[in-house]
Motif scaffolding. Structure first.
Motif, PDB file in Angstrom:
ATOM      1  N   PRO A   1       0.834  -1.211   0.000  1.00  0.00           N
ATOM      2  CA  PRO A   1       0.000   0.000   0.000  1.00  0.00           C
ATOM      3  C   PRO A   1       0.871   1.264   0.000  1.00  0.00           C
ATOM      4  O   PRO A   1       1.913   1.317   0.653  1.00  0.00           O
ATOM      5  CB  PRO A   1      -0.790  -0.106   1.323  1.00  0.00           C
ATOM      6  N   GLY A   2       0.431   2.278  -0.762  1.00  0.00           N
ATOM      7  CA  GLY A   2       1.097   3.572  -0.736  1.00  0.00           C
ATOM      8  C   GLY A   2       2.263   3.747  -1.673  1.00  0.00           C
ATOM      9  O   GLY A   2       2.923   4.800  -1.653  1.00  0.00           O
TER      10      GLY A   2
ATOM     11  N   GLY B   1       2.138   3.925  -4.993  1.00  0.00           N
ATOM     12  CA  GLY B   1       1.813   4.693  -6.191  1.00  0.00           C
ATOM     13  C   GLY B   1       1.053   3.941  -7.259  1.00  0.00           C
ATOM     14  O   GLY B   1       1.034   4.368  -8.413  1.00  0.00           O
TER      15      GLY B   1
ATOM     16  N   SER C   1      -2.639  -5.152  -3.131  1.00  0.00           N
ATOM     17  CA  SER C   1      -1.498  -5.315  -2.225  1.00  0.00           C
ATOM     18  C   SER C   1      -1.499  -6.715  -1.617  1.00  0.00           C
ATOM     19  O   SER C   1      -0.636  -7.029  -0.797  1.00  0.00           O
ATOM     20  CB  SER C   1      -1.558  -4.263  -1.101  1.00  0.00           C
TER      21      SER C   1
ATOM     22  N   THR D   1       7.119   4.544   1.848  1.00  0.00           N
ATOM     23  CA  THR D   1       6.427   4.571   0.560  1.00  0.00           C
ATOM     24  C   THR D   1       6.267   6.023   0.094  1.00  0.00           C
ATOM     25  O   THR D   1       6.555   6.965   0.840  1.00  0.00           O
ATOM     26  CB  THR D   1       5.032   3.931   0.677  1.00  0.00           C
TER      27      THR D   1
ATOM     28  N   GLU E   1       3.497   7.480  -0.248  1.00  0.00           N
ATOM     29  CA  GLU E   1       2.481   8.045   0.630  1.00  0.00           C
ATOM     30  C   GLU E   1       3.095   8.496   1.950  1.00  0.00           C
ATOM     31  O   GLU E   1       2.712   9.538   2.504  1.00  0.00           O
ATOM     32  CB  GLU E   1       1.393   7.007   0.872  1.00  0.00           C
ATOM     33  N   ASP E   2       4.054   7.739   2.482  1.00  0.00           N
ATOM     34  CA  ASP E   2       4.750   8.144   3.705  1.00  0.00           C
ATOM     35  C   ASP E   2       5.532   9.431   3.489  1.00  0.00           C
ATOM     36  O   ASP E   2       5.563  10.310   4.368  1.00  0.00           O
ATOM     37  CB  ASP E   2       5.708   7.039   4.168  1.00  0.00           C
TER      38      ASP E   2
ATOM     39  N   GLY F   1       3.255  12.301   3.562  1.00  0.00           N
ATOM     40  CA  GLY F   1       2.925  12.601   4.946  1.00  0.00           C
ATOM     41  C   GLY F   1       4.042  13.370   5.650  1.00  0.00           C
ATOM     42  O   GLY F   1       3.783  14.274   6.449  1.00  0.00           O
TER      43      GLY F   1
ATOM     44  N   ARG G   1       5.160   4.434  12.977  1.00  0.00           N
ATOM     45  CA  ARG G   1       5.497   3.154  12.367  1.00  0.00           C
ATOM     46  C   ARG G   1       5.838   2.115  13.427  1.00  0.00           C
ATOM     47  O   ARG G   1       5.507   0.950  13.297  1.00  0.00           O
ATOM     48  CB  ARG G   1       6.655   3.330  11.397  1.00  0.00           C
TER      49      ARG G   1
END
Length: 508
Positions: A308-309, A311, A398, A457, A459-460, A463, A503
């Motif tokens: 996940p995350g 792209g 995923s 990732t 997405e991380d 963030g 995490r």
């Protein structure tokens, strides 16, 4: 009463508008007899959610052809039938036949000819029979065109949609992002505005809103402005955001096409994956004629697999945008909550894809969407795409081990693209792209951040940038709006600490 219109010089460019105009010109032209041996249709079905502009489209088509326009609401005709019998329906057809060229427009046709009338022996059967009789009595070449509109095409009696009656359907889509922006610009053009209205953001967050919904948003924004400014009210962005709290999108729970705005250049790293998607999807769509001449067909199904995350969704949106294809997305995690009949919704999605080719059907979180009873429906729909061009089913997962093995067989998702975690170099590229669109003057050691974010990732990393920007803004607000709100190295370090703690809590 007929509506007489003069031809309009405006050009219609959207596919559904072009098709409606072509059929209207064919039926209503003075030489509306057989063309290349084909007889002009008697009528068509125009389907789409309420408020998407079906009536406006037909009125425009009549105006372009210089035809008379006879609109009727089927609810009123139904009331007249219960009161006076079938004479009201006959008068509607007779009036249109007496003034060719003309368009007889019946809105909400499912009320006049419900499917259940025959299946359950309901009392509307005589009215449906009269409707079929009147349609059959309209001779080909009479320059009278019946256009029936419905927001529930599956609820219409099949007898009405048979060959020689309403045997063609044109789907009026929900406005995409660009169309929503154009509608909003038209709505606010003559309104007093204060400050900057970010119509791009409004268009982006109103996915699933029809033109009528967007007009309602503008009306609610006006009311909001009047509540706060009694004297000479002026609209602000806050008024539109307030309006979004009370106006809901009519088509939020339906399947509809959306125009993505992602590009390959906006994706950091993943070069092998982007190249593979070009070869499997973009090139067969952009160079369709070359593929036909070579006798080579594109892929029917492609699966993106990765954590996940990383792209996967962004890649799907980018390949649709770069190839110029339509994009219809179904999200597995919310699919069963949004749709009461998942199998029917899946069939409708494939129907929309076939009508809108070239088009990509994106099944996000396909492992959640494809419960056991849906996998067989998906296999059947994908099998029906064999031999057809310009249609691709693109899945993302995923948890590939949770998929039915039959979905990974030849002719289905037989092309699998692995999307791994970004490397250090790719993390630096992603951070550079993310920070380029933020407040000027960002101070960050990208090499250090890329080294410090192992196993992060994309997405991380987004963030991390959001946290650093938030901390910089809080610092500036705390100082009384003094100084630059651009993130500093200390803000990124604090953001890294927050992410590491999160995490550790969730993954250790």
């Amino acid at each position: 009463m007929a509506e007489t219109n003069l031809p309009s010089p405006d050009r219609v460019s959207k596919p559904h508008e072009l098709r409606l105009q072509e059929l209207t010109r064919w039926v209503l032209s003075e030489s509306s007899g057989p063309f290349l041996g084909l007889q002009a249709p008697r009528g068509i079905l125009l389907s789409g959610p309420p408020g998407c502009g079906k009536t406006r489209l037909v009125r425009t088509a009549a105006m372009e052809c210089g035809a008379r326009f006879f609109p009727h609401k089927c609810g009123h005709l139904l009331d007249a039938f219960h009161r006076d019998g079938a004479d009201s329906l006959a008068r509607a057809f007779d009036e249109a036949r007496a003034h060719p060229p003309s368009i007889l427009y019946l809105a909400d046709i499912e009320m006049l000819a419900p499917r259940l009338a025959f299946e359950q022996g309901r009392p509307e059967i005589p009215l449906v029979a009269h409707l079929l009789k009147q349609l059959d009595c309209t001779e080909a070449g009479s320059r009278v065109f019946l256009v029936a509109a419905s927001s529930a095409p599956n609820a219409i009696a099949q007898e009405l949609c048979s060959r020689g009656r309403l045997d063609r359907e044109i789907v009026v889509p929900v406005p995409d992002r660009l169309a929503r922006k154009e509608i909003l610009e038209t709505c606010v053009r003559n309104l007093p505005v204060e400050g900057v209205l970010d119509l791009d953001s409004l268009a982006r967050i109103t996915s699933g809103f029809t033109g009528a919904d967007l007009s309602s948003i503008c009306e609610e924004a006006v009311l909001s402005a009047c509540r706060h400014q009694r004297q000479q009210p002026r609209l602000r962005m806050d008024d539109f955001l307030m309006a979004l709290r009370v106006v809901e999108g009519t088509a939020r729970g339906e399947v509809f096409l959306e125009t993505p705005n992602a590009r390959w250049s906006g994706i950091g790293g993943l070069e092998p994956q982007k190249q593979r998607l070009r070869e499997l999807i973009e090139w067969p769509i952009r160079h369709a004629e070359a593929y036909v001449r070579a006798g080579v067909s594109g892929s029917r199904g492609v699966l993106l697999s990765g954590p996940p995350g990383v792209g996967k969704t962004l890649l799907a949106r980018a390949v649709a945008s770069e190839s110029g294809a339509g994009f219809l997305a179904l999200h597995g995690r919310i699919f069963h909550a949004q749709h009461d009949d998942p199998a029917a919704t899946l069939r409708e999605a494939f129907r929309r894809v076939r009508q809108s080719a070239p088009c990509i059907l994106f099944l996000d979180h396909i492992e959640d969407l494809m419960q056991s009873f849906l996998a067989q429906h998906l296999l059947a729909e994908m099998s029906a795409l064999a031999g057809l061009r310009g249609m691709v089913v693109l899945g993302a997962t995923s948890c590939i081990d949770r998929l039915d093995p039959a979905l990974l067989g030849p002719g289905f998702f037989d092309e699998i693209i692995e999307v791994p975690l970004p490397t250090e170099r790719e993390r630096r590229d992603i951070l550079e792209l993310l920070l380029a669109s933020r407040t000027p003057g960002v101070q960050a050691d990208l090499d250090y951040l890329a080294r410090s974010t192992q196993d992060f990732t994309g997405e991380d990393l987004l963030g991390l940038c959001n946290r650093a920007s938030r901390l910089a803004l809080l610092r500036v607000l705390g100082a009384g709006y003094q100084g630059n709100a651009a993130p500093q190295p200390s803000d990124f370090e604090a953001g890294l600490d927050e992410l590491r703690k999160r995490r550790r809590r969730h993954f250790v």
